[in-house]
Write a protein that holds these residues in place. Structure first.
Motif, PDB file in Angstrom:
ATOM      1  N   VAL A 121       0.855  -1.210   0.000  1.00 46.50           N
ATOM      2  CA  VAL A 121       0.000   0.000   0.000  1.00 46.50           C
ATOM      3  C   VAL A 121       0.882   1.248   0.000  1.00 46.50           C
ATOM      4  O   VAL A 121       0.651   2.201  -0.749  1.00 46.50           O
ATOM      5  N   VAL A 135     -11.286   4.254   0.727  1.00 47.28           N
ATOM      6  CA  VAL A 135     -12.334   3.280   0.374  1.00 47.28           C
ATOM      7  C   VAL A 135     -12.112   1.929   1.073  1.00 47.28           C
ATOM      8  O   VAL A 135     -13.053   1.371   1.644  1.00 47.28           O
ATOM      9  N   ASP A 136     -10.892   1.417   1.041  1.00 45.14           N
ATOM     10  CA  ASP A 136     -10.668   0.079   1.598  1.00 45.14           C
ATOM     11  C   ASP A 136     -10.415   0.092   3.105  1.00 45.14           C
ATOM     12  O   ASP A 136     -10.901  -0.777   3.816  1.00 45.14           O
ATOM     13  N   VAL A 137      -9.635   1.044   3.569  1.00 46.08           N
ATOM     14  CA  VAL A 137      -9.285   1.036   4.997  1.00 46.08           C
ATOM     15  C   VAL A 137     -10.366   1.727   5.817  1.00 46.08           C
ATOM     16  O   VAL A 137     -10.784   1.219   6.854  1.00 46.08           O
ATOM     17  N   PHE A 140     -15.021   4.512   3.180  1.00 50.34           N
ATOM     18  CA  PHE A 140     -15.746   5.627   2.571  1.00 50.34           C
ATOM     19  C   PHE A 140     -16.494   5.135   1.331  1.00 50.34           C
ATOM     20  O   PHE A 140     -16.010   4.267   0.602  1.00 50.34           O
ATOM     21  N   SER A 141     -17.656   5.733   1.079  1.00 51.18           N
ATOM     22  CA  SER A 141     -18.327   5.512  -0.204  1.00 51.18           C
ATOM     23  C   SER A 141     -17.523   6.244  -1.279  1.00 51.18           C
ATOM     24  O   SER A 141     -16.702   7.116  -0.971  1.00 51.18           O
ATOM     25  N   TYR A 142     -17.765   5.893  -2.537  1.00 45.41           N
ATOM     26  CA  TYR A 142     -17.069   6.603  -3.621  1.00 45.41           C
ATOM     27  C   TYR A 142     -17.400   8.107  -3.554  1.00 45.41           C
ATOM     28  O   TYR A 142     -16.537   8.953  -3.801  1.00 45.41           O
ATOM     29  N   LEU A 160      -8.908   3.897  -8.046  1.00 47.62           N
ATOM     30  CA  LEU A 160      -9.044   2.720  -7.198  1.00 47.62           C
ATOM     31  C   LEU A 160      -8.765   1.446  -7.993  1.00 47.62           C
ATOM     32  O   LEU A 160      -8.068   0.539  -7.520  1.00 47.62           O
ATOM     33  N   ARG A 164      -5.672  -0.993  -7.140  1.00 48.83           N
ATOM     34  CA  ARG A 164      -5.862  -2.386  -6.731  1.00 48.83           C
ATOM     35  C   ARG A 164      -5.077  -3.332  -7.635  1.00 48.83           C
ATOM     36  O   ARG A 164      -4.551  -4.341  -7.179  1.00 48.83           O
TER      37      ARG A 164
ATOM     38  N   ASP B  11     -15.809  -4.953  -8.432  1.00 54.81           N
ATOM     39  CA  ASP B  11     -15.260  -3.907  -7.557  1.00 54.81           C
ATOM     40  C   ASP B  11     -16.388  -3.150  -6.862  1.00 54.81           C
ATOM     41  O   ASP B  11     -16.365  -2.952  -5.647  1.00 54.81           O
ATOM     42  N   ASP B  15     -17.520  -3.022  -2.951  1.00 49.54           N
ATOM     43  CA  ASP B  15     -17.549  -1.707  -2.285  1.00 49.54           C
ATOM     44  C   ASP B  15     -18.967  -1.241  -1.959  1.00 49.54           C
ATOM     45  O   ASP B  15     -19.155  -0.120  -1.470  1.00 49.54           O
ATOM     46  N   GLU B  17     -21.428  -0.398  -3.939  1.00 50.13           N
ATOM     47  CA  GLU B  17     -21.739   0.797  -4.720  1.00 50.13           C
ATOM     48  C   GLU B  17     -22.734   0.515  -5.852  1.00 50.13           C
ATOM     49  O   GLU B  17     -23.019   1.407  -6.640  1.00 50.13           O
ATOM     50  N   LYS B  47      -9.969  -7.102   0.144  1.00 46.31           N
ATOM     51  CA  LYS B  47     -10.343  -5.798   0.730  1.00 46.31           C
ATOM     52  C   LYS B  47     -10.218  -5.848   2.259  1.00 46.31           C
ATOM     53  O   LYS B  47      -9.698  -4.924   2.875  1.00 46.31           O
ATOM     54  N   VAL B  50      -6.492  -5.756   3.270  1.00 46.48           N
ATOM     55  CA  VAL B  50      -5.907  -4.401   3.218  1.00 46.48           C
ATOM     56  C   VAL B  50      -6.358  -3.608   4.443  1.00 46.48           C
ATOM     57  O   VAL B  50      -5.558  -2.953   5.115  1.00 46.48           O
ATOM     58  N   LYS B  51      -7.641  -3.699   4.753  1.00 48.22           N
ATOM     59  CA  LYS B  51      -8.172  -2.941   5.901  1.00 48.22           C
ATOM     60  C   LYS B  51      -7.486  -3.371   7.197  1.00 48.22           C
ATOM     61  O   LYS B  51      -6.997  -2.535   7.952  1.00 48.22           O
ATOM     62  N   HIS B  52      -7.464  -4.677   7.441  1.00 48.06           N
ATOM     63  CA  HIS B  52      -6.893  -5.158   8.706  1.00 48.06           C
ATOM     64  C   HIS B  52      -5.396  -4.909   8.782  1.00 48.06           C
ATOM     65  O   HIS B  52      -4.868  -4.600   9.845  1.00 48.06           O
ATOM     66  N   CYS B  54      -3.703  -2.460   7.430  1.00 45.79           N
ATOM     67  CA  CYS B  54      -3.394  -1.029   7.597  1.00 45.79           C
ATOM     68  C   CYS B  54      -4.007  -0.443   8.869  1.00 45.79           C
ATOM     69  O   CYS B  54      -3.827   0.731   9.161  1.00 45.79           O
TER      70      CYS B  54
END
Lengths: 191, 71
Positions: A121, A135-137, A140-142, A160, A164, B11, B15, B17, B47, B50-52, B54
């Motif tokens: 990252v 977005v990932d951490v 957040f919405s786009y 994004l 990725r 994606d 997300d 979306e 996903k 990455v979250k965990h 960071c």
């Protein structure tokens, strides 16, 4: 002189988003001391420009915007210094591993160290890194990410997507180098 | 929906979306396509990874310093 109740309430609410700002600052600067300086400056600036925050809008996105703008001003000098991503083409890690005979989740994802993921990252160019962070951490919405970054939603989506792909390429390269998979994607035989 | 359409929307699905119609279409495809289902689970896992990875909390001493500075 005592602070006004409104200022105190604003500061209290702003501090509920501290972890998001600190994580973002740490990943952008890659240095805990610089991250703390950046976050502190961002909070002081937020209080100074409290009047420009519109009640009912996303305070976390507003604070992140202040922090990342300071980052670009202080640490990068100019946004033009951001390097673009190498073109890795359409790199889809899942497909690459599957086509090469590995079990993508069990053989690779489960074996990646968190520190290597952070490294991948942190080596993304900042313009792409900050989208992944939001977005990932931070989840957040786009739309909220677009607000925080001051760009259209389409830009968030394209950055994004490319980020990725680069991330997956970096993790694949690491998996090969560290022997998690062979160069052809197959997992190493367990001894 | 075919696998190509699914892959293009993955994606945004991960997300959260997509709109409700798109979600329904994609879920129906995933139920009938084990490979796309595996791909979806891989991307969702990625996903989360990455979250965990960071994730970190603000150092308590810095939090307190900031709180005092702003009060």
């Amino acid at each position: 002189m005592a602070e006004s109740p409104a200022r105190t309430a604003f500061a209290e609410e702003a501090l509920t988003h501290l972890d998001t700002l600190y994580r973002g600052a740490l990943r952008l600067t890659r240095d805990p001391d610089q991250a703390q300086d950046l976050v502190q400056e961002a909070y002081l600036r937020a209080l100074r420009y409290q009047h420009s925050y519109q009640q009912g809008t996303n305070m976390k996105a507003w604070l992140f915007a202040i922090m990342r703008n300071l980052f670009w001003d202080r640490f990068k000098g100019s946004r033009k210094e951001d390097v673009s991503l190498d073109d890795v083409g359409e790199f889809v890690l899942y497909e690459k591993l599957r086509d090469e005979g590995a079990r993508p989740e069990a053989d690779v994802l489960d074996k990646l160290a968190a520190s290597e993921v952070v490294k991948a990252v942190e080596t993304l160019p900042p313009l792409h890194r900050e989208v992944v962070l939001l977005v990932d951490v931070e989840g957040f919405s786009y739309k909220d990410a677009a607000t925080a970054l001051g760009v259209p939603i389409g830009t968030v989506m394209s950055r994004l997507h490319r980020a990725r792909q680069q991330l997956q390429k970096s993790l694949y390269d690491y998996a090969v180098e560290s022997g998690i998979v062979r160069g052809n994607g197959r997992p190493q035989v367990q001894q | 929906m075919n696998c190509k359409d699914c892959s293009e929307k993955l994606d945004r699905f991960v997300d959260r979306e997509l709109n409700s119609t798109e979600v329904l279409e994609l879920q129906l495809h995933l139920e009938s396509c084990p490979d796309c289902q595996d791909h979806y689970e891989f991307e969702a896992h990625m996903k989360r990874l990455v979250k965990h990875s960071c994730d970190c909390d603000t150092p308590p001493a810095f939090r307190e310093k900031l709180r005092q500075l702003l009060s």
